[in-house]
Design an enzyme around this catalytic site. Structure first.
Site, PDB file in Angstrom:
ATOM      1  N   SER A  72       0.849  -1.194   0.000  1.00 11.86           N
ATOM      2  CA  SER A  72       0.000   0.000   0.000  1.00 11.86           C
ATOM      3  C   SER A  72       0.883   1.241   0.000  1.00 11.86           C
ATOM      4  O   SER A  72       2.024   1.205   0.492  1.00 11.86           O
ATOM      5  CB  SER A  72      -0.890   0.023   1.250  1.00 11.86           C
ATOM      6  OG  SER A  72      -1.584   1.256   1.366  1.00 11.86           O
ATOM      7  N   TYR A  94      -2.040  -0.621  10.392  1.00 16.68           N
ATOM      8  CA  TYR A  94      -2.082  -0.898   8.953  1.00 16.68           C
ATOM      9  C   TYR A  94      -0.791  -0.447   8.279  1.00 16.68           C
ATOM     10  O   TYR A  94      -0.199  -1.198   7.480  1.00 16.68           O
ATOM     11  CB  TYR A  94      -3.289  -0.197   8.333  1.00 16.68           C
ATOM     12  CG  TYR A  94      -3.465  -0.476   6.865  1.00 16.68           C
ATOM     13  CD1 TYR A  94      -3.939  -1.715   6.436  1.00 16.68           C
ATOM     14  CD2 TYR A  94      -3.201   0.495   5.903  1.00 16.68           C
ATOM     15  CE1 TYR A  94      -4.117  -1.982   5.088  1.00 16.68           C
ATOM     16  CE2 TYR A  94      -3.381   0.245   4.560  1.00 16.68           C
ATOM     17  CZ  TYR A  94      -3.838  -0.993   4.146  1.00 16.68           C
ATOM     18  OH  TYR A  94      -4.008  -1.252   2.810  1.00 16.68           O
TER      19      TYR A  94
END
Length: 252
Positions: free
Chosen positions: A135, A148
């Site tokens: 990501s 995350y």
């Protein structure tokens, strides 16, 4: 076709980004095994080159079970796409150890041990390609995304380490760092904002290409990295974000 004769495994390959990856791999000639908890819908299940194994990647035994299914259904795997993952927003002062562990198990532990379980198959088939879906939050951060961001940064680091360790076996390892990709979840996030229309306009303004991403944008890159056209590419993190992280923010 680029991937004729290749067998691929995609975790979470039946929906969202994973579905875009699966569809692009099939279109490129690969046979694909999808590993996820949910059964495939009819559109995917009817494809003779698509296979399914039910798996909960939070279970420690899942990687071995998935590898066994890959051997039985496909005869071995050439391409592993670690796509399945978890994202939640939580300030660190409210985060429990269980919350942290849940994120790391799905986003980082599962890719590690799934790669380990499939190494023998890739070696026997003469090499392979591991593609981790990271990501842009492994490079930068949104508010309240500590777990995350840490998990995706770890996945990027794992990518480089595996590239170094496995290159001698003809196994390449790269990562893709998507930006904003349209999905049911991302659309629901926008719709939950105080001014959804304004939020969507602001989001579009962050992207030099004038749009947000589609799952197929990630799928196309996966096909390339899985193919022999990328034979000299390993240990890299490819950012696919419509130019979002290249654009400096301005206060006007």
């Amino acid at each position: 076709m680029l991937l004729t004769g290749k067998n691929a495994l995609v975790t979470g390959g039946g929906r969202g980004i994973g579905r875009g990856i699966t569809e692009k791999l099939l279109a490129a000639g690969a046979r694909v095994l999808v590993a996820q908890r949910q059964a495939l819908d009819a559109d995917l299940a009817d494809n003779p080159n698509l296979f399914y194994v039910e798996a909960n990647l939070a279970d420690s035994g899942a990687p071995a079970d998935i590898a066994r299914a890959a051997s039985e259904l496909l005869g071995g795997v050439d391409v592993l796409v670690n796509n399945a993952g978890l994202m939640f927003e939580q300030p660190i002062e409210e985060m429990s150890e269980q919350d942290w562990d849940r994120m790391m198990i799905l986003n980082l532990r599962a890719p590690v041990f799934l790669a380990r379980e499939l190494l023998g198959q890739m070696r026997r088939r003469g090499g392979g390609s591991i593609i981790n879906i990271g990501s842009i939050e492994g490079l930068s951060a949104n508010p309240e995304h500590a777990a995350y961001c840490a998990s995706k940064a770890g996945l990027h680091g794992l990518t480089r380490a595996l590239a170094v360790d496995l290159g001698r076996d003809g196994i390449r390892c790269n990562a893709i760092a998507p930006g904003w990709i349209d999905s049911d979840l991302s659309n629901a996030y926008i719709d939950a904002q105080r001014d959804p229309a304004g939020a969507r306009l602001g989001l579009l303004a962050m992207h030099p290409v004038g749009r947000t991403g589609a799952p197929q944008d990630i799928g196309g890159a996966v096909v390339f990295l899985a193919s022999d056209e990328a034979a000299f590419i390993t240990g890299q993190v490819l950012v696919i974000d419509g130019g979002r992280t290249a654009k400096l923010p301005l206060p006007f």
